[in-house]
Design a protein around this motif. Structure first.
Motif, mmCIF file in Angstrom:
data_model
loop_
_atom_site.group_PDB
_atom_site.id
_atom_site.type_symbol
_atom_site.label_atom_id
_atom_site.label_comp_id
_atom_site.label_asym_id
_atom_site.label_seq_id
_atom_site.Cartn_x
_atom_site.Cartn_y
_atom_site.Cartn_z
ATOM 1 N N ILE A 1 -0.459 3.402 -10.020
ATOM 2 C CA ILE A 1 -0.968 2.731 -8.814
ATOM 3 C C ILE A 1 0.210 2.077 -8.096
ATOM 4 N N PRO A 2 0.570 2.542 -6.901
ATOM 5 C CA PRO A 2 1.752 2.009 -6.218
ATOM 6 C C PRO A 2 1.491 0.644 -5.580
ATOM 7 N N VAL B 1 4.099 8.804 -2.401
ATOM 8 C CA VAL B 1 4.130 7.404 -2.831
ATOM 9 C C VAL B 1 3.400 7.229 -4.156
ATOM 10 N N THR B 2 2.304 7.967 -4.327
ATOM 11 C CA THR B 2 1.543 7.938 -5.571
ATOM 12 C C THR B 2 1.902 9.158 -6.404
ATOM 13 N N GLY C 1 -1.722 7.934 -0.778
ATOM 14 C CA GLY C 1 -0.310 7.961 -1.136
ATOM 15 C C GLY C 1 0.163 9.240 -1.799
ATOM 16 N N ILE C 2 -0.771 10.071 -2.283
ATOM 17 C CA ILE C 2 -0.387 11.299 -2.993
ATOM 18 C C ILE C 2 0.391 12.269 -2.106
ATOM 19 N N PRO C 3 -0.168 12.661 -0.936
ATOM 20 C CA PRO C 3 0.589 13.612 -0.109
ATOM 21 C C PRO C 3 1.874 13.026 0.474
ATOM 22 N N GLY D 1 6.688 6.770 4.205
ATOM 23 C CA GLY D 1 6.753 6.192 2.871
ATOM 24 C C GLY D 1 5.699 5.147 2.585
ATOM 25 N N ALA D 2 6.048 4.219 1.675
ATOM 26 C CA ALA D 2 5.107 3.210 1.205
ATOM 27 C C ALA D 2 4.567 2.340 2.337
#
Length: 427
Positions: free
Chosen positions: A338-339, A208-209, A203-205, A168-169
């Protein structure tokens, strides 16, 4: 640009300043979403607060750019918005219109205090060692915020503990921290900004994004514009509310200005901040205008240190931030995407950059070392720049008194002590 901002005199250039401004903006863009969400809990219209947040930040930061020529950005302050929503409205039972009125009154008082040089005197009276400690404390504080935003540090049985960094993040932020650190180590220009972009992509895959979607048209201000209510403004509760807004904003701004100016190496030889009065006008005007538009107190942002770390030294940096806040009115879905994990690595590394003045603090003299230490410690552990300054300043004054060094205490510091004691008594 040279005539407006005196770039060569500050040993900088347009590219550096613009890059610094973009970096600062990206590290504080979260306020565009967090502030409306928090004030919506108080019953305010989310869309109107979003527009008010962007406009008040742009206006205040433009004042900072052109009046003070300093690389600091402003926006509705975290902590102050929580006090607005969860204490004044939801706990004390005042309407959000009355809370906005208190913020408006605070802004007017700040304009008067700044005009008569009272706030500037407070900034300049803070001892040199404490100014350095404020920079260090802010560095650790902003790094701590970064760790929390990413979920690397979470609430736990021991107050705070290490979160689950295996997915995760938190994992995305850890990867981003490595990437950004490598860029910094290789002295890549715009390392912090590139780190934010890279971490957002990483973060895309991981899920998270994600694209937030939504309309690109600015929401209407109508639900919150000039929505004042002057009922009960002379009650004891309202006086305490206004004083609390005043106190927290004053010392948050003082701390941020000192910390960022120290890092930018623009302090005068006597430790004063150039164009300090003009800088203080920026948040006074921003708070007043912000209340009129429909948002909580506007203050100078500690995230300005991100741009300073990228080389920002003039008002061109803050002008860039202001322009981006105006642009954000039409790009809200992009910034929502934008996370926090993407800006966390930048905040953590900015913390590293901000603590460098620690080596210049006089730790041999106890009456200087102890207040400096308490300033740093309380700023982080109480989650408040204002609290760090409060306990640091009070301990400095008391130690000077009890060690027969009262002659080092200026009249302004005595006034500060009285204000701090009032804050402690009033809670």
């Amino acid at each position: 640009m040279e005539k407006l901002f005196k770039l060569s005199a500050h040993k900088t250039n347009v590219r550096t300043e613009v890059l610094a401004g973009v970096t600062t903006f990206l590290t504080m863009a979260y306020i565009l979403i967090v502030n409306p969400l928090m004030l919506a809990d108080a019953g305010m219209d989310f869309g109107a607060v979003f527009t008010a947040t962007a406009l008040s930040a742009a206006i205040a930061t433009l004042v900072m750019a052109f009046l003070a020529n300093l690389p600091f950005a402003l926006a509705p302050g975290m902590g102050l918005n929580a006090f607005f929503a969860y204490t004044v409205v939801l706990t004390m039972g005042y309407s959000w219109q009355q809370a906005l009125t208190a913020v408006f009154i605070e802004g007017i008082i700040f304009i008067l205090l700044t005009a008569f040089n009272i706030r500037e005197a407070i900034v300049n009276s803070i001892p040199v060692n404490m100014k350095k400690a404020i920079s260090v404390g802010i560095g650790l504080f902003i790094a701590f915020i970064g760790l929390q935003n990413a979920g690397i540090i979470v609430d736990g049985a021991t107050l705070v503990e290490l979160g689950d960094i295996t997915h995760g993040a938190a994992l995305v932020a850890m990867i981003g921290l490595v990437v950004t650190s490598v860029l910094v180590a290789f002295k890549v220009r715009g390392a912090l900004l590139l780190g934010i972009v890279a971490t957002t992509i990483v973060g895309i895959p991981f899920g998270v994004t994600s694209w937030a979607g939504g309309s690109f048209l600015p929401p209407s201000l109508a639900p919150t514009f000039l929505a004042f209510s002057f009922a009960d403004i002379f009650s004891i509760d309202m006086i305490v509310i206004v004083f609390t807004f005043l106190f927290v904003d004053m010392f948050d701004t003082v701390g941020t200005l000192i910390g960022c100016a120290t890092k930018a190496e623009i302090l005068e030889k006597d430790g004063t901040i150039p164009k300090c009065k003009e800088a203080l006008f920026a948040d006074a005007i921003g708070t007043t205008v912000g209340a009129m538009l429909g948002t909580s107190t506007v203050t100078t942002y500690v995230e300005s240190s991100a741009g300073v770390s990228e080389g920002g030294k003039t008002g061109l940096t803050s002008l860039t931030v202001a322009v981006l806040f105006l642009v954000s009115l039409f790009l809200s879905p992009l910034f929502i995407s934008i996370p926090g994990a993407a800006t966390a690595p930048t905040l953590i590394l900015v913390g590293l950059f901000m603590i460098s003045p620690v080596k210049d603090i006089d730790f041999e003299e106890a009456t200087e070392a102890i207040p400096a230490f308490l300033t740093i410690l309380l700023m982080v552990t109480s989650y408040s720049i204002a609290n760090g300054i409060m306990y640091g300043a009070l301990s400095w004054i008391l130690l000077k008194l009890f060690t027969k060094k009262a002659k080092e205490i200026s009249p302004t510091m005595v006034i500060i002590a009285v204000l701090l004691l009032l804050k402690l008594l009033l809670g």
